[in-house]
Scaffold this motif. Structure first.
Motif, PDB file in Angstrom:
ATOM      1  N   LYS A  45     107.270   2.270  50.690  1.00  0.00           N
ATOM      2  CA  LYS A  45     106.452   3.304  50.067  1.00  0.00           C
ATOM      3  C   LYS A  45     105.783   2.732  48.819  1.00  0.00           C
ATOM      4  O   LYS A  45     106.156   1.674  48.310  1.00  0.00           O
ATOM      5  CB  LYS A  45     107.329   4.501  49.678  1.00  0.00           C
ATOM      6  N   SER A  46     104.823   3.464  48.286  1.00  0.00           N
ATOM      7  CA  SER A  46     104.125   2.986  47.086  1.00  0.00           C
ATOM      8  C   SER A  46     104.892   3.329  45.818  1.00  0.00           C
ATOM      9  O   SER A  46     104.644   2.738  44.760  1.00  0.00           O
ATOM     10  CB  SER A  46     102.724   3.593  47.016  1.00  0.00           C
ATOM     11  N   ALA A  96     111.116  -5.611  49.153  1.00  0.00           N
ATOM     12  CA  ALA A  96     109.760  -5.895  48.679  1.00  0.00           C
ATOM     13  C   ALA A  96     109.459  -7.389  48.752  1.00  0.00           C
ATOM     14  O   ALA A  96     108.375  -7.796  49.190  1.00  0.00           O
ATOM     15  CB  ALA A  96     109.603  -5.386  47.243  1.00  0.00           C
ATOM     16  N   ARG A  97     110.416  -8.222  48.348  1.00  0.00           N
ATOM     17  CA  ARG A  97     110.208  -9.675  48.421  1.00  0.00           C
ATOM     18  C   ARG A  97     110.009 -10.121  49.868  1.00  0.00           C
ATOM     19  O   ARG A  97     109.155 -10.965  50.160  1.00  0.00           O
ATOM     20  CB  ARG A  97     111.403 -10.406  47.797  1.00  0.00           C
ATOM     21  N   PRO A 119      96.395   5.129  44.667  1.00  0.00           N
ATOM     22  CA  PRO A 119      97.392   4.092  44.911  1.00  0.00           C
ATOM     23  C   PRO A 119      96.774   2.742  45.231  1.00  0.00           C
ATOM     24  O   PRO A 119      95.711   2.651  45.828  1.00  0.00           O
ATOM     25  CB  PRO A 119      98.181   4.637  46.114  1.00  0.00           C
ATOM     26  N   ASN A 120      97.476   1.693  44.790  1.00  0.00           N
ATOM     27  CA  ASN A 120      97.085   0.318  45.063  1.00  0.00           C
ATOM     28  C   ASN A 120      98.003  -0.217  46.166  1.00  0.00           C
ATOM     29  O   ASN A 120      99.210  -0.327  45.962  1.00  0.00           O
ATOM     30  CB  ASN A 120      97.232  -0.523  43.785  1.00  0.00           C
ATOM     31  N   PRO A 121      97.492  -0.533  47.334  1.00  0.00           N
ATOM     32  CA  PRO A 121      98.347  -0.972  48.453  1.00  0.00           C
ATOM     33  C   PRO A 121      99.098  -2.265  48.170  1.00  0.00           C
ATOM     34  O   PRO A 121     100.055  -2.584  48.877  1.00  0.00           O
ATOM     35  CB  PRO A 121      97.352  -1.152  49.598  1.00  0.00           C
ATOM     36  N   ASP A 122      98.666  -3.015  47.147  1.00  0.00           N
ATOM     37  CA  ASP A 122      99.341  -4.269  46.818  1.00  0.00           C
ATOM     38  C   ASP A 122     100.308  -4.125  45.650  1.00  0.00           C
ATOM     39  O   ASP A 122     100.799  -5.124  45.114  1.00  0.00           O
ATOM     40  CB  ASP A 122      98.303  -5.342  46.482  1.00  0.00           C
ATOM     41  N   GLN A 132     104.391  10.825  47.174  1.00  0.00           N
ATOM     42  CA  GLN A 132     103.900   9.519  47.616  1.00  0.00           C
ATOM     43  C   GLN A 132     105.031   8.527  47.931  1.00  0.00           C
ATOM     44  O   GLN A 132     104.782   7.461  48.476  1.00  0.00           O
ATOM     45  CB  GLN A 132     103.013   8.903  46.526  1.00  0.00           C
ATOM     46  N   GLY A 133     106.249   8.893  47.564  1.00  0.00           N
ATOM     47  CA  GLY A 133     107.320   7.906  47.709  1.00  0.00           C
ATOM     48  C   GLY A 133     108.669   8.496  48.040  1.00  0.00           C
ATOM     49  O   GLY A 133     108.773   9.515  48.730  1.00  0.00           O
ATOM     50  N   ILE A 134     109.711   7.859  47.502  1.00  0.00           N
ATOM     51  CA  ILE A 134     111.092   8.240  47.784  1.00  0.00           C
ATOM     52  C   ILE A 134     111.839   8.450  46.472  1.00  0.00           C
ATOM     53  O   ILE A 134     111.764   7.615  45.561  1.00  0.00           O
ATOM     54  CB  ILE A 134     111.800   7.148  48.612  1.00  0.00           C
ATOM     55  N   TYR A 135     112.537   9.564  46.398  1.00  0.00           N
ATOM     56  CA  TYR A 135     113.364   9.892  45.235  1.00  0.00           C
ATOM     57  C   TYR A 135     114.829   9.669  45.597  1.00  0.00           C
ATOM     58  O   TYR A 135     115.338  10.225  46.570  1.00  0.00           O
ATOM     59  CB  TYR A 135     113.130  11.344  44.821  1.00  0.00           C
ATOM     60  N   LEU A 136     115.517   8.837  44.806  1.00  0.00           N
ATOM     61  CA  LEU A 136     116.923   8.501  45.058  1.00  0.00           C
ATOM     62  C   LEU A 136     117.791   9.037  43.917  1.00  0.00           C
ATOM     63  O   LEU A 136     117.835   8.444  42.826  1.00  0.00           O
ATOM     64  CB  LEU A 136     117.086   6.987  45.160  1.00  0.00           C
TER      65      LEU A 136
END
Length: 344
Positions: free
Chosen positions: A16-17, A40-41, A103-106, A132-136
């Motif tokens: 996710k972004s 991400a890496r 949002p920036n896809p990179d 736009q994303g995930i909340y933990l």
């Protein structure tokens, strides 16, 4: 989208972004962060920028600049932003909403901070990022949830522990994932792939003690009151964790309840020793306790132990006086002499 920490791995195939990691449990927050950074890496986000709103001279414009800047070393980057007090303020809230609106896809935004209140999860900035994303939410698990976490972590580390050993760790470390994980990693190094029992664990966690909780248990079953009180005092003085002592007493009382119930039902105990894993050298200890304690007395002792556990887990109170009271109740005369005293 709300995702619980134990569900995160399944959500990292497609990144996710935005990731919102908020909570007061240090082990969970760091574990979630490391999972996100690793994923991400693996997907080409090789550059990481770290910002903290508590740093001297921090400006929200820095976040915007980093979000829009071209990477110096890679085509993709992750911006890790630590949000003090979980409140970005007016300027920060506006900036965060602006960034996720374009949002920036990179670029991935990893936002971290302390536990969020219900009112904070209803703010515009949080809703915008959450969409736009995930909340933990990284809240320390308790009770059955901690038990599941502990069992899962034992499996991940490929440790072999008996049920008694798992129960000891549960009572010793509930509410402290960081300490529990450190203990499990230590056992991984020391166990050499063999199965560990509770008694073997005591060598690691009580190796500075003059007495062990297992010696205390045997002394109580034999009804040596003075020696038991001396042992209990010594265990406390040497810093033995009360949950370990309470766990040991619960274990013995649960066995006595099963044996006494079977005995009163007319069951031959010879058929039960093996199933309850009570070996020949310990049978006389249990027989001694069964000969002097009746079923109501054992049930009373279990109720006292449950009250002590409630005080410990819900109020954080280590009631060693109440624990002494419980130990004295292994003598049936104490049930009459102490009947007017309630441990609650």
């Amino acid at each position: 989208m709300r995702v619980y920490p134990n569900q995160l791995a399944a959500q990292l195939t497609k990144l996710k972004s935005v990731y919102l990691v908020f909570g007061d449990d240090p082990w969970l927050t760091d574990n979630c962060k490391q999972q996100i950074l690793s994923a991400a890496r693996n997907q080409g986000f090789d550059e990481r920028i770290t910002l903290d709103t508590q740093d001297t001279g921090f400006q929200w414009s820095q976040v915007e600049q980093e979000f829009q800047a071209m990477s110096l070393f890679a085509s993709r980057r992750i911006i890790e932003l630590h949000l003090a007090n979980a409140k970005p303020g007016t300027d920060g809230a506006a900036m965060l909403q602006q960034l996720v609106a374009h949002p920036n896809p990179d670029t991935i935004l990893l936002l971290m901070g302390p536990k969020l209140g219900m009112d904070q999860t209803k703010t515009k900035w949080f809703k915008a990022l959450d969409a736009q994303g995930i909340y933990l939410p990284c809240t320390t698990p308790e009770g059955a949830q901690f038990q599941r976490w502990l069992v899962d972590r034992i499996r991940e580390l490929k440790l072999k522990l008996s049920r008694d050993a798992e129960a000891m760790l549960f009572n010793l470390y509930e509410g402290n994932l960081l300490a529990a994980d450190q203990a499990l990693k230590l056992l991984k190094l020391l166990a050499n792939e063999k199965e560990l029992t509770a008694e073997e664990l005591s060598h690691y966690f009580e190796d500075q003690s003059r007495f062990s909780v297992f010696q205390l248990s045997d002394t109580l079953l034999e009804n040596h009151k003075s020696r038991a009180m001396h042992m209990l005092s010594q265990l406390k003085a040497e810093g033995t964790a009360m949950p370990i002592v309470l766990w040991a007493l619960f274990k013995e009382l649960a066995l006595l309840l099963k044996l006494k119930s079977a005995q009163e039902a007319g069951t031959n105990l010879n058929a039960m020793w093996s199933s309850l894993r009570i070996w020949d050298k310990r049978k006389p200890l249990y027989q001694s306790a069964l000969n002097r304690l009746n079923l109501l007395q054992i049930e009373k002792m279990l109720a006292v132990a449950a009250n002590l556990e409630t005080k410990l887990k819900q109020q954080g109170e280590e009631d060693w006086v109440g624990l002494s009271h419980l130990c004295l109740l292994f003598d049936p005369t104490a049930h009459r002499q102490l009947a007017h005293i309630e441990v609650c």
